[in-house]
Design an enzyme around this catalytic site. Structure first.
Site, short mmCIF file in Angstrom:
data_model
loop_
_atom_site.label_atom_id
_atom_site.label_comp_id
_atom_site.label_asym_id
_atom_site.label_seq_id
_atom_site.Cartn_x
_atom_site.Cartn_y
_atom_site.Cartn_z
N GLU A 95 0.82 -1.20 0.00
CA GLU A 95 0.00 0.00 0.00
C GLU A 95 0.85 1.25 0.00
O GLU A 95 1.94 1.26 0.55
CB GLU A 95 -0.85 0.03 1.26
CG GLU A 95 -1.86 -1.08 1.31
CD GLU A 95 -2.10 -1.49 2.74
OE1 GLU A 95 -2.59 -0.64 3.49
OE2 GLU A 95 -1.79 -2.63 3.07
N CYS A 112 3.04 8.28 1.68
CA CYS A 112 3.53 7.25 2.60
C CYS A 112 3.76 5.97 1.80
O CYS A 112 2.86 5.53 1.07
CB CYS A 112 2.49 7.03 3.70
SG CYS A 112 2.94 5.68 4.81
N CYS A 119 5.73 -7.72 7.26
CA CYS A 119 6.80 -7.29 8.17
C CYS A 119 7.02 -8.39 9.21
O CYS A 119 6.07 -9.04 9.64
CB CYS A 119 6.42 -5.99 8.86
SG CYS A 119 7.72 -5.33 9.91
N CYS A 123 5.10 -5.91 15.80
CA CYS A 123 4.56 -4.97 16.78
C CYS A 123 3.11 -5.37 17.05
O CYS A 123 2.36 -5.64 16.12
CB CYS A 123 4.63 -3.54 16.26
SG CYS A 123 6.29 -3.03 15.85
N CYS A 126 -0.05 -3.64 15.33
CA CYS A 126 0.08 -3.41 13.89
C CYS A 126 -0.53 -4.53 13.07
O CYS A 126 -0.22 -5.70 13.26
CB CYS A 126 1.56 -3.29 13.56
SG CYS A 126 1.89 -3.12 11.81
N GLY A 169 6.31 -2.65 6.55
CA GLY A 169 7.72 -3.06 6.60
C GLY A 169 8.58 -2.22 7.52
O GLY A 169 8.23 -1.09 7.88
N GLU A 170 9.70 -2.78 7.91
CA GLU A 170 10.70 -2.08 8.72
C GLU A 170 11.83 -1.67 7.77
O GLU A 170 12.61 -2.52 7.31
CB GLU A 170 11.21 -3.02 9.83
CG GLU A 170 12.48 -2.59 10.52
CD GLU A 170 12.50 -1.15 11.03
OE1 GLU A 170 11.73 -0.82 11.93
OE2 GLU A 170 13.32 -0.35 10.50
N SER A 201 10.97 5.98 9.21
CA SER A 201 10.51 5.63 10.55
C SER A 201 10.90 4.19 10.88
O SER A 201 10.62 3.28 10.11
CB SER A 201 8.99 5.78 10.62
OG SER A 201 8.53 5.29 11.86
N SER A 224 9.66 4.88 16.34
CA SER A 224 8.35 4.51 16.85
C SER A 224 8.55 4.08 18.31
O SER A 224 8.98 2.97 18.59
CB SER A 224 7.87 3.34 15.97
OG SER A 224 6.56 3.04 16.25
N LEU A 225 8.28 4.99 19.25
CA LEU A 225 8.64 4.77 20.66
C LEU A 225 7.51 4.03 21.41
O LEU A 225 7.70 2.93 21.92
CB LEU A 225 8.94 6.13 21.32
CG LEU A 225 9.42 6.09 22.76
CD1 LEU A 225 10.78 5.41 22.88
CD2 LEU A 225 9.49 7.51 23.34
N ASN A 226 6.39 4.69 21.57
CA ASN A 226 5.14 4.06 22.03
C ASN A 226 5.13 3.52 23.46
O ASN A 226 4.19 2.81 23.84
CB ASN A 226 4.73 2.90 21.10
CG ASN A 226 4.69 3.33 19.66
OD1 ASN A 226 4.33 4.47 19.36
ND2 ASN A 226 5.08 2.47 18.76
N ASN A 300 -7.10 4.84 17.31
CA ASN A 300 -8.46 4.89 16.76
C ASN A 300 -9.12 3.54 16.85
O ASN A 300 -8.49 2.53 16.54
CB ASN A 300 -8.40 5.23 15.28
CG ASN A 300 -8.20 6.70 15.10
OD1 ASN A 300 -8.90 7.51 15.69
ND2 ASN A 300 -7.19 7.04 14.33
N CYS A 342 -1.58 0.70 8.30
CA CYS A 342 -0.81 -0.05 7.32
C CYS A 342 -1.19 -1.53 7.37
O CYS A 342 -1.45 -2.09 8.41
CB CYS A 342 0.69 0.12 7.56
SG CYS A 342 1.28 -0.68 9.04
S1 SF4 Z 1 4.61 -1.11 13.04
FE1 SF4 Z 1 6.08 -1.12 11.34
S2 SF4 Z 1 7.82 -2.30 12.18
FE2 SF4 Z 1 6.08 -2.76 13.51
S3 SF4 Z 1 5.17 -4.64 12.62
FE3 SF4 Z 1 4.10 -2.86 11.72
S4 SF4 Z 1 5.16 -2.46 9.80
FE4 SF4 Z 1 6.51 -3.75 11.06
#
Ligand code: SF4
Length: 382
Positions: A95, A112, A119, A123, A126, A169-170, A201, A224-226, A300, A342
């Site tokens: 995407e 984006c 990935c 996370c 995600c 993806g990372e 990111s 991406s801290l969180n 959200n 994503c």
């Molecule tokens: S937030 Fe980013 S790094 Fe984490 S699983 Fe999703 S796509 Fe991968």
């Protein structure tokens, strides 16, 4: 097999031209036509002699991402489901999102893009993680997402383009292809985007951050801290067990920044999990001595059963950070009505969401009692 040109650098195209007995500058002309003028068929490269265009048609190809579907949001953003069909690689769908500025004096759009199909980082908030890693994208497939969106929106383009590598993806786990694509994006003879307008990111891949710091030309860095403690971060980002907060933030502290540069920290606020004033105080402490800005992203509600933080907790969190001298901004996800997280479109397309949703819920139930946050991706927020 035809030679794929998309993703090739100026030097590679010059070498290709020379290997065909052409002057090397013909390679620079192809580079300009492809990335700066966005000409994706050889017949349209009218800056080249007819004989060379014919040779290109016979021996080379430009495999652009194919738009499978467009999803238009009421906020003006357009989400693309793209099929990547490069020769010699498994076909995948990813995407990209085109987000025009909606202010009255709008001057820019943000695109984006994805760097991997799926990935492996897992996370817990995600949806892309649910897909697992399918494969790395090539440099051409990464840069192609920007080109296809710019071309599709040609009539509506504003003067400035921002690119964020925050889709599937990372990026730092596909380092070489990502940096080849980024160099083309940042090259003023290529796509021509300013370095300060491209942001990468990462979930916190420390060796990748260190490597990025040694690049001469590089995008802006976002983390991406969180979470405000290792315990919290371990629960939502398993990568934290490998690169815990102290190690990650040391890498950020040592990251070479120019006088007007900073690192952006993204903080998805999960109601009742990481949104308390004590969290804000700990975040401020963690970021001490790092030129930084924090983007607060309220969760959200979506397919996944998690809680949105209250308006008051978001404001209070922001205020604590500001009082402690940390710049903080509240960001709202764009394109919520078109499934902006994503991985969502890819999931729906693969018709797996129902089954997977059930699996997630089952996993949630099993793990209840353990420190457990909401789960869902929001990494294309700005
Ligand atoms: S937030 Fe980013 S790094 Fe984490 S699983 Fe999703 S796509 Fe991968």
């Amino acid at each position: 097999m035809a030679i794929e040109l998309l993703g090739k650098s100026a030097d590679e195209l010059r070498a290709l031209a020379a290997s065909w007995g052409e002057p090397a500058y013909r390679g620079s002309q192809i580079y300009h036509a492809l990335y700066a003028e966005r000409r994706f068929d050889f017949a349209g490269m009218t800056n080249l002699p007819a004989a060379l265009r014919e040779k290109l048609s016979a021996e080379a190809r430009i495999t652009m991402p194919r738009i499978v579907r467009r999803y238009h949001s009421t906020d003006g953003s357009v989400r693309y489901l793209l099929a990547l069909e490069s020769e010699g690689a498994a076909p995948v769908q990813v995407e990209a999102v085109f987000m025009p500025d909606t202010k009255e004096d709008a001057r820019r759009q943000t695109i984006c893009i994805s760097t991997q199909a799926g990935c492996a980082v897992d996370c817990r908030f995600c949806l892309t993680a649910v897909l697992g890693l399918n494969r790395n994208l090539s440099a051409g497939e990464i840069v192609g997402q920007v080109l296809v969106a710019l071309e599709d929106q040609r009539e509506h383009l504003l003067p400035q383009t921002n690119v964020v590598l925050m889709g599937q993806g990372e990026p730092l786990l596909n380092y070489d292809a990502v940096m080849t694509a980024v160099r083309i994006l940042l090259d003023q003879r290529g796509v021509g985007i300013a370095p300060k307008h491209v942001t990468l990111s990462t979930s916190g891949i420390v060796p990748g951050i260190e490597r990025l710091g040694r690049e001469k030309v590089r995008p802006k860095l976002a983390i991406s801290l969180n979470a405000s403690t290792d315990e919290q971060r371990d629960a939502i980002m398993p990568i934290n067990r490998k690169y815990p907060l102290a190690v990650l933030l040391d890498a950020c502290r040592n990251y070479p920044l120019g006088p007007n540069e900073w690192i952006t920290f993204e903080y998805v606020m999960l109601g009742g999990f990481n949104d308390a004033p004590e969290d804000a105080r700990r975040v401020a402490k963690l970021l001490a001595n790092i030129p930084s800005k924090v983007n607060l992203i309220p969760w959200n509600p979506g397919e996944l059963p998690y809680k949105r933080p209250t308006q008051e907790s978001v404001e209070a969190f922001k205020q604590v950070l500001m009082d402690k001298g940390v710049f903080a901004f509240v960001r709202i996800s764009r394109g919520q009505d078109i499934m902006a997280a994503c991985g969502q479109l890819a999931l729906i397309e693969s018709k797996e969401i129902e089954t997977r949703g059930r699996e997630i819920k089952e996993r949630e139930t099993k793990e209840r009692g353990v420190l457990r946050p909401p789960r869902r991706a929001q990494n294309d927020t700005l």
